[in-house]
Scaffold this motif. Structure first.
Motif, mmCIF file in Angstrom:
data_model
loop_
_atom_site.group_PDB
_atom_site.id
_atom_site.type_symbol
_atom_site.label_atom_id
_atom_site.label_comp_id
_atom_site.label_asym_id
_atom_site.label_seq_id
_atom_site.Cartn_x
_atom_site.Cartn_y
_atom_site.Cartn_z
ATOM 1 N N GLN A 118 0.854 -1.184 0.000
ATOM 2 C CA GLN A 118 0.000 0.000 0.000
ATOM 3 C C GLN A 118 0.898 1.245 0.000
ATOM 4 O OE1 GLN A 118 -3.623 1.732 2.684
ATOM 5 N NE2 GLN A 118 -2.947 -0.289 3.106
ATOM 6 N N LEU A 119 0.603 2.169 -0.872
ATOM 7 C CA LEU A 119 1.373 3.412 -0.944
ATOM 8 C C LEU A 119 0.397 4.569 -0.770
ATOM 9 C CD1 LEU A 119 4.297 4.362 -1.500
ATOM 10 C CD2 LEU A 119 3.635 4.641 -3.886
ATOM 11 N N ILE A 120 0.717 5.439 0.175
ATOM 12 C CA ILE A 120 -0.198 6.545 0.473
ATOM 13 C C ILE A 120 0.570 7.858 0.407
ATOM 14 C CG2 ILE A 120 -1.687 7.586 2.229
ATOM 15 C CD1 ILE A 120 -1.889 4.610 3.315
ATOM 16 N N LYS A 132 -6.826 19.322 1.596
ATOM 17 C CA LYS A 132 -6.057 18.080 1.762
ATOM 18 C C LYS A 132 -6.338 17.159 0.585
ATOM 19 C CE LYS A 132 -6.173 18.241 6.791
ATOM 20 N NZ LYS A 132 -6.676 17.640 8.015
ATOM 21 N N LEU A 133 -5.292 16.532 0.121
ATOM 22 C CA LEU A 133 -5.442 15.591 -0.991
ATOM 23 C C LEU A 133 -4.649 14.338 -0.658
ATOM 24 C CD1 LEU A 133 -6.431 15.073 -3.925
ATOM 25 C CD2 LEU A 133 -4.235 15.975 -4.689
ATOM 26 N N LEU A 134 -5.293 13.192 -0.793
ATOM 27 C CA LEU A 134 -4.624 11.925 -0.486
ATOM 28 C C LEU A 134 -4.835 10.940 -1.631
ATOM 29 C CD1 LEU A 134 -4.366 10.039 2.778
ATOM 30 C CD2 LEU A 134 -5.503 8.856 0.917
ATOM 31 N N LEU A 135 -3.765 10.272 -1.980
ATOM 32 C CA LEU A 135 -3.842 9.219 -3.003
ATOM 33 C C LEU A 135 -3.414 7.910 -2.369
ATOM 34 C CD1 LEU A 135 -2.148 11.100 -5.951
ATOM 35 C CD2 LEU A 135 -4.487 10.277 -5.944
ATOM 36 N N ARG A 136 -4.173 6.878 -2.611
ATOM 37 C CA ARG A 136 -3.808 5.565 -2.061
ATOM 38 C C ARG A 136 -3.753 4.542 -3.187
ATOM 39 N NH1 ARG A 136 -6.595 2.205 2.825
ATOM 40 N NH2 ARG A 136 -8.482 2.513 1.624
ATOM 41 N N TRP A 137 -2.679 3.829 -3.178
ATOM 42 C CA TRP A 137 -2.478 2.811 -4.211
ATOM 43 C C TRP A 137 -2.227 1.481 -3.528
ATOM 44 C CZ3 TRP A 137 2.437 2.236 -7.728
ATOM 45 C CH2 TRP A 137 2.162 1.340 -8.774
ATOM 46 N N LYS A 138 -3.150 0.537 -3.741
ATOM 47 C CA LYS A 138 -3.000 -0.801 -3.147
ATOM 48 C C LYS A 138 -2.520 -1.763 -4.217
ATOM 49 C CE LYS A 138 -6.876 -0.587 0.062
ATOM 50 N NZ LYS A 138 -8.218 -1.140 0.274
ATOM 51 N N LEU A 139 -1.584 -2.619 -3.825
ATOM 52 C CA LEU A 139 -1.083 -3.616 -4.778
ATOM 53 C C LEU A 139 -1.375 -5.004 -4.257
ATOM 54 C CD1 LEU A 139 2.367 -2.094 -5.670
ATOM 55 C CD2 LEU A 139 0.451 -2.394 -7.205
ATOM 56 N N PHE A 144 3.482 -2.714 4.054
ATOM 57 C CA PHE A 144 3.456 -4.067 3.506
ATOM 58 C C PHE A 144 2.998 -5.012 4.602
ATOM 59 C CE2 PHE A 144 5.345 -8.243 2.966
ATOM 60 C CZ PHE A 144 4.904 -8.563 1.693
ATOM 61 N N SER A 145 2.122 -5.927 4.250
ATOM 62 C CA SER A 145 1.702 -6.929 5.234
ATOM 63 C C SER A 145 1.522 -8.276 4.564
ATOM 64 C CB SER A 145 0.409 -6.499 5.924
ATOM 65 O OG SER A 145 -0.648 -6.458 4.996
ATOM 66 N N LYS A 159 -7.761 -0.691 -6.857
ATOM 67 C CA LYS A 159 -6.413 -0.456 -6.319
ATOM 68 C C LYS A 159 -6.129 0.999 -6.009
ATOM 69 C CE LYS A 159 -4.307 -4.420 -8.600
ATOM 70 N NZ LYS A 159 -3.443 -4.871 -9.691
ATOM 71 N N VAL A 160 -6.754 1.879 -6.719
ATOM 72 C CA VAL A 160 -6.404 3.298 -6.578
ATOM 73 C C VAL A 160 -7.596 4.089 -6.070
ATOM 74 C CG1 VAL A 160 -5.531 5.346 -7.768
ATOM 75 C CG2 VAL A 160 -4.791 3.081 -8.501
ATOM 76 N N SER A 161 -7.359 4.876 -5.053
ATOM 77 C CA SER A 161 -8.433 5.735 -4.561
ATOM 78 C C SER A 161 -7.867 7.115 -4.242
ATOM 79 C CB SER A 161 -9.102 5.124 -3.333
ATOM 80 O OG SER A 161 -8.171 4.965 -2.306
ATOM 81 N N VAL A 162 -8.740 8.092 -4.271
ATOM 82 C CA VAL A 162 -8.335 9.458 -4.014
ATOM 83 C C VAL A 162 -9.297 10.071 -2.997
ATOM 84 C CG1 VAL A 162 -9.629 10.278 -6.036
ATOM 85 C CG2 VAL A 162 -7.803 11.681 -5.119
#
Lengths: 674, 275
Positions: free
Chosen positions: A142-144, A667-674, A178-179, A633-636
């Motif tokens: 996960q990348l945030i 505020k702006l957040l991007l989340r990328w799950k792999l 990472f988990s 996978k991707v959310s904003v």
């Protein structure tokens, strides 16, 4: 048996509809109470949130859980955990989660809170293997990335300002997580606060970096954590880093929920250890050892420092003279013994600083810790006898400072829960990493008795109350004599149907403090702060939720006239599943005469951001929060909030001052799950 | 000339003594009182009043035209008149309104258009855009600004309605001669509850940003079909309110009186034709 399944059947319908999401009202309760207790707007609850989010994604199998695991849910009381484990032990294996309502001490709201984080499945005899192939295949990445900004220019960014901010007004953070099942956790965090430079002159890019690697359940090795971590044992009198609830709306939950060693993933730049920690389990015995070596910020002068800078802000050249100026080492150990109805443990910690801490001498801090080394040790216990559960810890520091806490919780009848807690922390007990139940911000110079009661007298209703009488045997900051006070709390919850709930809350706290210097009649005065809150929450159809909030505060002290504060708020939440899009809107109007009347008002926010603004003055505030999943996978997430003050020509003071009456946060957040 | 001086003094006295109280009522002067008991209109769904909660448009969903008049303390110069028109459509319910407060030398005007939509079976959301203007003097003329209104209406369960209304949430003011005339920014939150089909109770909290919070409490009882009796209280000092309403075929008439202990009696009436 028939009765058991009949009740289960009746309850099935009531809990069918809850989704696997962290209940917002649970977060609100945790955050608001944390803000009120710490009297700060920026309470860092990343640890709590990450724990809850982790278990929302990796639910606990009730047929294969432990006390430590359940403690990481934070909102269950120790008595509830014991009752649940006892029920599982007696009725193993559980058939389904509906059986929760048969566990003593679990009511509808508790079960509603718990459901997103648990599952009931068969026991996995062999936990997932730790092989590189499996980790690579089944691991979750996960990348945030988050950016915040205040649109109005603050005085500190004006070039003419002396000692102004060196960096841009943007806040930026980057988190990688990472988990692999619950066995391997790893992460990396980088952060730059608003005003901090992002360069290679003052920093190496970001201002703060952190990383961790945690492995669990490798034969006898229960946990090993390398990098940033926190440790907490017993009631937290010796080592209690992490978050503790203290006094809150969950009135029975006063027992410290400490869960040993675990990774640290927050962006708080002070409250963690950096090094290595390990924990082994040999039957009923578990042993832990941990070592930390890190730098902290201090205002160093002539080879000593007068205070520890804990805010983690490095925005001006003065801040950089304090950054990482003190080396801190910690060596700690814990031995615990667990039986079915009892636990005992011994904790030891030794802290060494490379420069002595020499506080500016004042009468109130004359017995506080000074020097380069500190050692503390304590024994803790918890055991059950009949319906009574006893718990406590006693600790001592190398300067003979002494602290003890003891408590008792029990349920005389199934609809009533009671907890009593007594604590005594001597004035010379000033252990750097202690964190325990207290009225003060640390376990020091305090004696008090707490009584909490929770009653479910009839269907749909719950009443919670606590009373805490405390005294401070020595002077405090701002109180030049031994003083005393009390804290009273009452809450009534009404939850007739799933789609409708409401509560009324009253809290009043009395303390003493110095009178203003120009008051010739008295040196001391009593202050009283009371607050009332009514919240109505309701759901319309399946995708609209609304909330109305009315809150007021009343503050009085003998030297000045009493004052009132009000907040009225309207919330609207609208969400769609396809596309995965949600909107949260709030408009609130506030009128609090002064800072003493401030009202903490919880706001929903982007992931890992915690907003509990303290509202005072006259004005209105509105925000819009949009969450959109572009794909699986991707959310904003995006938040726009604006506060408009009615009577102010500027907001804030010093370098934080904004000209005008409007403050806008983005505020702006991007989340990328792999 | 003498007449003008006398008139000016009279107007000055009027504004010195009455306007602070009027503003303390948490309403803009150009907003006419509603037919709701004690003016607790935010969750009152029987009729939409101009510049009150626009989400009521979707609760009524009726094509109607209305005239309203309010006189404060029996003083002609402190009167407000309004007219409104509501038009339900498939996509959105529309309301148009205009109001006038004051007299020749000083007056305030407000005109606006409201859009309301029923987003769910029991939930409506509305926005209204208004132009609020004031006439200051022959030299300054009219000055005005655009202000917003937002309204929500939720029926939590059968007979229990919660309403929310924000008037001028952005705290917009009218700028004139390097000065500002604030327009009230009002947050209203209220509830109505049907004890029976004939008896409804109302409770409302209003907060104007610069004035103390104000509560309203009232009840409406339908004696016989088409004939309503209303009563309630609000404010500090306590203001009692008494009113009545008639439905005659497609006509609806509402009358309301209230008595402020120091300033006297205010009255309002409205005439509505429902198509």
């Amino acid at each position: 048996m028939f009765c058991r399944f009949y009740i289960v059947f009746l309850f099935c319908f009531a809990i069918e509809g809850y989704s696997k999401e962290i209940p917002e009202e649970l977060l609100e309760d945790i955050y608001t109470q944390a803000a009120e207790n710490s009297e700060a707007e920026s309470v860092d609850l990343t640890q709590v949130y990450e724990d809850l989010q982790f278990y929302a994604q990796n639910p606990i199998n009730l047929n294969q859980t432990s006390k430590e695991e359940l403690e990481r849910l934070h909102f269950l009381s120790a008595a509830q955990i014991e009752n649940l484990l006892y029920y599982i032990y007696m009725h193993f294996p559980l058939e389904n989660s509906y059986e929760l309502q048969l566990v003593p001490g679990f009511y509808k709201q508790d079960i509603r809170n718990l459901l997103p984080f648990i599952k009931v499945e068969k026991v996995e005899k062999h936990p997932p293997k730790l092989s590189l192939k499996k980790i690579g295949t089944y691991g979750k990445h996960q990348l945030i990335s988050r950016t915040d900004a205040v649109l109005e220019k603050k005085k500190g960014y004006a070039s003419a300002t002396e000692n102004n901010y060196l960096g841009s007004p943007l806040y930026a953070s980057l988190k990688y997580r990472f988990s692999y099942s619950k066995r391997l956790l790893a992460g990396f965090t980088a952060e730059k606060d608003a005003g901090e430079p992002f360069d290679w002159k003052y920093n190496k890019g970001f201002d703060f970096y952190g990383a961790y690697l945690q492995l669990n359940d490798i034969k006898k090795l229960k946990t090993v954590v390398i990098g940033d971590y926190v440790a907490a044992y017993g009631q937290g009198l010796v080592v209690g880093s992490g978050y503790g609830f203290g006094k809150s709306g969950m009135v029975l939950q006063v027992e410290s929920q400490k869960a040993g060693l675990r990774k640290y993933s927050s962006t708080n730049e002070y409250a963690f250890f950096r090094g290595i920690g390990t924990s082994w389990k040999f039957g009923k015995l578990d042993c832990s050892a941990f070592y930390s070596f890190r730098t902290i910020d201090g205002d160093t002068v002539n080879g000593a420092f007068a205070s520890i800078k804990k805010d983690g802000l490095h925005r001006t050249s003065t801040d950089f003279t304090k950054k990482h100026s003190v080396n801190q080492q910690l060596l700690g150990a814990h031995i615990g013994l667990s039986y079915t109805y009892a636990r005992f443990g011994f904790t030891l910690s030794h802290v060494q600083l490379d420069k002595p801490l020499l506080l500016k001498p004042y009468p109130y801090n004359s017995l506080y810790f000074r020097g380069k080394e500190q050692t503390a040790a304590g024994v803790h216990y918890a055991f059950r006898w009949q319906q009574l559960r006893f718990f406590g810890e006693t600790a001592m520091a190398n300067n003979n400072g002494f602290a003890t806490l003891s408590g008792l919780s029990f349920s005389p009848v199934s609809s009533v829960g009671i907890v009593c807690l007594h604590r005594y922390y001597s004035t010379s007990y000033d252990v750097l990493f202690s964190q325990s139940f207290s009225e003060n911000s640390k376990a020091n110079n305090e004696e008090g008795f707490y009584l909490g009661v929770e009653v479910h007298p009839f269907q749909y209703w719950k009443f919670s109350a606590y009373a805490d009488a405390f005294r401070f045997p020595w002077l405090k900051y701002g109180v030049d004599k031994p003083s005393a006070g009390y804290d009273l709390f009452f809450q009534a919850n009404y939850n007739p149907v799933d789609a409708l709930s409401m509560y009324f809350r009253f809290r009043t706290k009395q303390k003493e403090k110095n009178s203003p210097l120009d008051n010739p009649t008295t040196h001391f005065q009593q202050t009283q702060r009371s607050s009332f809150r009514y919240v109505l929450q309701y759901a319309l159809d399946d995708n609209i939720n609304l909330q109305n909030t009315i809150e007021s505060s009343y503050y009085t002290e003998s030297a000045t006239p009493s004052s009132w504060g009000w907040v009225l708020g309207q919330d609207l939440n609208y969400f769609m599943l396809k596309p995965a899009l949600s909107f949260d809107l709030r408009y609130e109007i506030f009128d609090a005469q002064n800072y003493a009347n401030r009202i903490y008002f919880y706001e929903k926010d982007v992931l890992y951001a915690f907003s509990i603004p303290a509202l005072y003055g006259k004005g209105s505030r509105a925000y819009l929060l949009v969450k959109y999943a572009l794909s699986a996978k991707v959310s904003v997430q995006f938040k726009l909030a604006q506060t408009v003050y009615a009577e102010q020509k500027s907001i804030g003071t010093g370098r934080e001052e904004i000209e005008g009456n409007t403050k806008t946060d983005v505020k702006l957040l991007l989340r990328w799950k792999l | 000339m003498k007449h003008v001086t006398y008139f000016s003094i009279r107007i000055t006295v009027l504004f010195l003594f009455f306007v602070p109280h009027l503003w303390a009522q948490n309403e803009a002067l150009a907003v006419v009182a509603s037919a709701a008991p004690a003016n607790a209109s935010v969750a009152y769904t029987k009729t939409w009043t101009a510049f009150h909660n626009p989400a009521v448009l979707s609760a009524r969903q009726s094509k109607a035209v209305a005239l309203q008049y309010q006189n404060r303390y029996s003083i002609k110069e402190l009167s407000t008149g309004a007219m409104s028109f509501s038009l339900p459509t498939k996509a959105v319910d529309i309301g148009v309104a205009f109001s006038y407060f004051g007299y020749e030398d000083y007056h305030e005007l407000c005109s606006g258009i409201a859009f309301s939509r029923r987003l769910a079976k029991r939930f409506s959301l509305a926005v209204q855009v208004n132009y609020y203007a004031a006439y200051f003097s022959p030299s300054l003329g009219y000055k005005g600004n655009i202000i917003a209104q937002v309204g929500l209406l939720s029926e939590i369960k059968q007979g229990w309605v919660i309403g929310f209304h924000a008037f001028n949430p952005a705290q917009t003011a009218i700028n004139y001669a390097e000065s500002q005339k604030p327009i009230p920014a009002v947050f209203a939150l209220g509830s109505s509850y049907a004890f029976s089909p004939e008896l409804h109770g109302f409770f409302q909290l209003d907060k104007e940003i610069n004035h103390p919070i104000q509560w309203r409490f009232g009840a409406e009882y339908q004696f016989v079909a088409g004939f309503y009796f209303r009563t309630g209280f609000y404010g500090n000092p306590l203001v009692p309110s008494l009113g009545t309403g008639f439905m005659l075929n497609k006509w609806r008439i509402d009358l309301q009186f209230e008595r402020q202990s120091l300033l006297g009696i205010s009255s309002s009436c409205s005439l509505q034709y429902i198509f």
